[in-house]
Scaffold this active site. Structure first.
Site, PDB file in Angstrom:
ATOM      1  N   THR A   1     -81.657  54.129  89.517  1.00 52.13           N
ATOM      2  CA  THR A   1     -83.096  54.362  89.640  1.00 52.13           C
ATOM      3  C   THR A   1     -83.861  53.097  89.286  1.00 52.13           C
ATOM      4  O   THR A   1     -83.564  52.446  88.285  1.00 52.13           O
ATOM      5  CB  THR A   1     -83.614  55.514  88.754  1.00 52.13           C
TER       6      THR A   1
ATOM      7  N   ARG B   1     -94.416  55.959  87.772  1.00 50.06           N
ATOM      8  CA  ARG B   1     -95.394  57.033  87.648  1.00 50.06           C
ATOM      9  C   ARG B   1     -95.464  57.542  86.200  1.00 50.06           C
ATOM     10  O   ARG B   1     -96.522  57.851  85.694  1.00 50.06           O
ATOM     11  CB  ARG B   1     -95.005  58.177  88.613  1.00 50.06           C
TER      12      ARG B   1
ATOM     13  N   ASN C   1     -81.893  61.495  86.998  1.00 50.33           N
ATOM     14  CA  ASN C   1     -81.750  62.660  86.114  1.00 50.33           C
ATOM     15  C   ASN C   1     -81.418  63.941  86.874  1.00 50.33           C
ATOM     16  O   ASN C   1     -80.543  64.707  86.484  1.00 50.33           O
ATOM     17  CB  ASN C   1     -83.065  62.904  85.361  1.00 50.33           C
TER      18      ASN C   1
ATOM     19  N   ASP D   1     -86.721  53.166  88.241  1.00 51.04           N
ATOM     20  CA  ASP D   1     -87.630  53.526  87.153  1.00 51.04           C
ATOM     21  C   ASP D   1     -87.052  53.269  85.764  1.00 51.04           C
ATOM     22  O   ASP D   1     -87.784  53.296  84.778  1.00 51.04           O
ATOM     23  CB  ASP D   1     -88.039  54.998  87.270  1.00 51.04           C
TER      24      ASP D   1
ATOM     25  N   LEU E   1     -91.750  47.238  99.249  1.00 49.59           N
ATOM     26  CA  LEU E   1     -91.234  45.860  99.233  1.00 49.59           C
ATOM     27  C   LEU E   1     -90.532  45.559  97.915  1.00 49.59           C
ATOM     28  O   LEU E   1     -89.535  44.842  97.882  1.00 49.59           O
ATOM     29  CB  LEU E   1     -92.366  44.845  99.451  1.00 49.59           C
ATOM     30  N   GLN E   2     -91.083  46.101  96.808  1.00 45.68           N
ATOM     31  CA  GLN E   2     -90.516  45.780  95.498  1.00 45.68           C
ATOM     32  C   GLN E   2     -89.140  46.371  95.287  1.00 45.68           C
ATOM     33  O   GLN E   2     -88.289  45.761  94.652  1.00 45.68           O
ATOM     34  CB  GLN E   2     -91.467  46.204  94.376  1.00 45.68           C
TER      35      GLN E   2
ATOM     36  N   MET F   1     -94.687  50.075  90.782  1.00 43.29           N
ATOM     37  CA  MET F   1     -94.195  51.449  90.677  1.00 43.29           C
ATOM     38  C   MET F   1     -94.011  51.845  89.208  1.00 43.29           C
ATOM     39  O   MET F   1     -93.919  50.999  88.329  1.00 43.29           O
ATOM     40  CB  MET F   1     -92.884  51.581  91.431  1.00 43.29           C
TER      41      MET F   1
END
Lengths: 423, 423
Positions: B145, B195, B117, B147, B301-302, B193
């Site tokens: 991303t 947040r 973003n 996320d 790692l992910q 992950m």
């Protein structure tokens, strides 16, 4: 009839023991496929030796050939495993006698125990007691442990795959850290398994070679944690390379002999926080050097990562299962198929039977010659030993949904014949 | 001449922004290979937008075709990335003017900014300022991303691979836990992950379907953490299934709005321990229910696990890079190639340009319809959305030593032409 091992007289019992691995089921596949080829029926103990004590036995003949073949690429322990160490013969003879009773009730003539040092000891005692109780039972140990600390064998099935996972993860995460270090994380800490021996931590060293390649620092349980030397090396690495990857064995201890993981952090309730040396080290780096950090603790992910299995490891895991049946049917007793390395380059290995007496309750540490003088890295000798063990890929088949096709067995129970046993 | 986009007039600048992913370099490969096909020279900013501000530019023409092709399977950010958000035009106009100065000095006519973003916002502002400063620059945003919180696009390159890693790891670790639960770990907690949005946690739900399949509980940042309901569900699951797998987003908060990860644990120095909600949950389970636990926190790692990339994701990552160049050379400005899903089953997608104004500074949350009523699982609608994103495998090539063959670029710097800039 008894001498004709290939006849269908008697059954073979297979049990998994201790922490499972990405390839212990490959060993199970080796056992069952080989036994089937010889028309020997195989029972599996549900949840390891406890299943044998409780007479909870699984009839593997109810599983299809495809299901047994799929064990070869399925992680975890398909029949269940357990952490349960039988006491000594003197302290709890009743447990050993119960095992012989169960064997007798179900005509178990061969017992294959797939585990580490403790399991080798148990298998040995059972074979001795069988003789004393006049019950003809052949006990074969089958090697398994991610810790690679089993004596006699050159390496242990299970270790090569966790070693490969660790080396690849160290490499991948380091590429991430390197690209972000200018404004973000400077120090990355990866905590790996290994309470008493640093084999898994050592394997991370395969990710790179040379002073500037990750991992820059490996912390072994074989060395006392030296805070000042550690911090100095972190600082020097960040200043020279721009960032620093640390791989820490969960079992590192301070000069007082305390596990670092237990010495530091307390949880919300004031209890010592177990299983986290990485956050302790991270806090130290932040406190003393002020660097931004990240840490990872893959825990069970590392030992169950069948998707990243080493081909060498998966093949050895299958081979020891096959050999164990061959040894058993050939009439051997109280032995384990061990891996003998006949050449480093090209890597060559073979199996041979070794006496369980030589294996039971011994622990193989890393040789001092595998650690660099400062204790933070691995030597060329360690690379020569470790490198072949992570070679080759043998990925599981994937389904259309993007997930590995791991098998779930039926695990049909055999009807009980004995009264319950309080253990 | 200017209108003839395919001429070699002007250069294209490519920059990576924010946290890197397993496939952001596939996007770089798409950009560079497409630009090369059009004979447009590509510079890359070293460490993202900071490299543009500092005039630290990399000449990608010094890299071989093989090296650029290898980017397609190499994780991390090959040119370096950074966490650096430009202030508003009003607050720091000098930074934006500096960027235009650097572009002018190096004849940068196309700027491709590969991020989320914030990066879309920066690209938008640069395109506006170029106009105001009478410098002809086309800015294209390129989505990236883990996320998955970018607006307009159906999904984000980078997410599908971390989603696949999370689903596969949940499945593998659960097989391990299931086989040991009788005598060992009853509750396994995997922290992932996310947040602000629970997309990655949600992807773990693909590991299994049905009440008894793992993960049994997913904790989303979209829901306030309800300790009593969580503990009740853990207890019920252990009693019914024998064990329980929990996947927790790092961003879950309690009713007071505090991150659980910060509310609980303190390190050896008494500081709040960041980045660990899993140990806080584990301590809670131990304290209130007495179950043996294990927890994992794969951290970087992910998002760097290129070995486990989703083929869908890797292909989309490449495609957005290619499309961004196509859009730029076609004269478009202030747009981003976004992924449009045209069919769930069979999964079909296409790219189209979307205005950066619609994307900049927006955040896409998970729809409420994706969470089950109790807030601990995903719905069939979520499965329909997520499932195609983890489909297909595209493993990197492996070398003889058993490690993926990840490429390290030369990253040759372009000679500076401007005085230093204090930012």
């Amino acid at each position: 009839m008894k001498s004709k091992a290939h006849s269908a007289i008697g059954r073979l019992l297979y049990a998994q023991s201790g922490g499972v691995t990405a390839v212990i089921n490959a060993t199970a596949a080796g056992v069952i496929q080989t036994a089937r080829a010889h028309r020997v029926p195989v029972y599996a103990a549900h949840n390891g030796i406890l299943g044998a004590l409780r007479e909870e036995l699984i009839d593997t003949s109810k599983e299809t050939a495809a299901a047994i073949a799929a064990l070869r690429h399925t992680p975890g322990g398909a029949f269940g495993s357990c952490r349960y160490k039988l006491k000594s013969l003197e302290a709890n003879r009743a447990e050993y006698e119960r095992l012989i009773d169960v064997f007798r009730a179900h005509d178990i003539r061969w017992f294959l125990y797939n585990g580490g040092n403790d399991s080798a000891d148990t298998a040995l005692k059972i074979s001795q007691l069988g003789k004393a109780m006049d019950y003809d039972i052949r006990c074969i140990g089958v090697p398994k442990t991610v810790d690679n600390d089993l004596a006699v064998t050159d390496c242990c099935p299970g270790f090569g795959s966790v070693a490969k996972y660790t080396a690849v993860s160290t490499l991948e995460a380091s590429l991430d850290v390197a690209s972000m270090a200018d404004t973000s994380t400077k120090v990355f800490i990866l905590e790996v398994m290994g309470r008493h021996a640093g084999w898994i931590a050592a394997a991370s060293g395969l990710a790179g070679e040379g002073a500037d390649a990750p991992p820059h620092i490996i912390l072994f349980p074989e060395r006392v944690f030296d805070e000042a030397a550690f911090l100095a090396k972190v600082k020097a690495t960040v200043e020279r390379v721009g960032w620093c990857t640390v791989v820490a064995s969960e079992g590192i201890k301070n000069a007082e002999g305390q596990f670092l993981a237990e010495a530091g952090t307390r949880d919300a309730f004031g209890h010592a926080q177990l299983g986290g040396v990485a956050p302790v080290l991270a806090a130290l780096v932040k406190e003393k050097l002020g660097y931004k950090y990240h840490w990872a603790l893959p825990d069970y992910l590392q030992r169950s990562a069948r998707h990243m299995a080493s081909k060498t490891d998966a093949e050895q895991a299958y081979a020891v299962g096959k050999a164990a049946v061959d040894y058993a049917l050939a009439g051997m007793n109280a032995v384990m198929p061990v891996i003998v390395r006949t050449s480093d380059a090209p890597y060559r290995w073979k199996l041979e039977p070794a006496s369980l007496e030589k294996i039971a309750n011994h622990e193989k540490k890393m040789p001092a010659s595998f650690l660099t003088r400062d204790g933070f890295g691995i030597t060329p000798a360690a690379r020569r030993y470790l490198s072949p063990l992570i070679r080759g890929e043998m990925p599981p088949p994937y389904g259309r949904e993007g997930l590995p096709k791991y098998v779930q067995l039926k695990n049909a129970k055999v009807a009980k014949k004995l009264p319950d046993f309080a253990h």
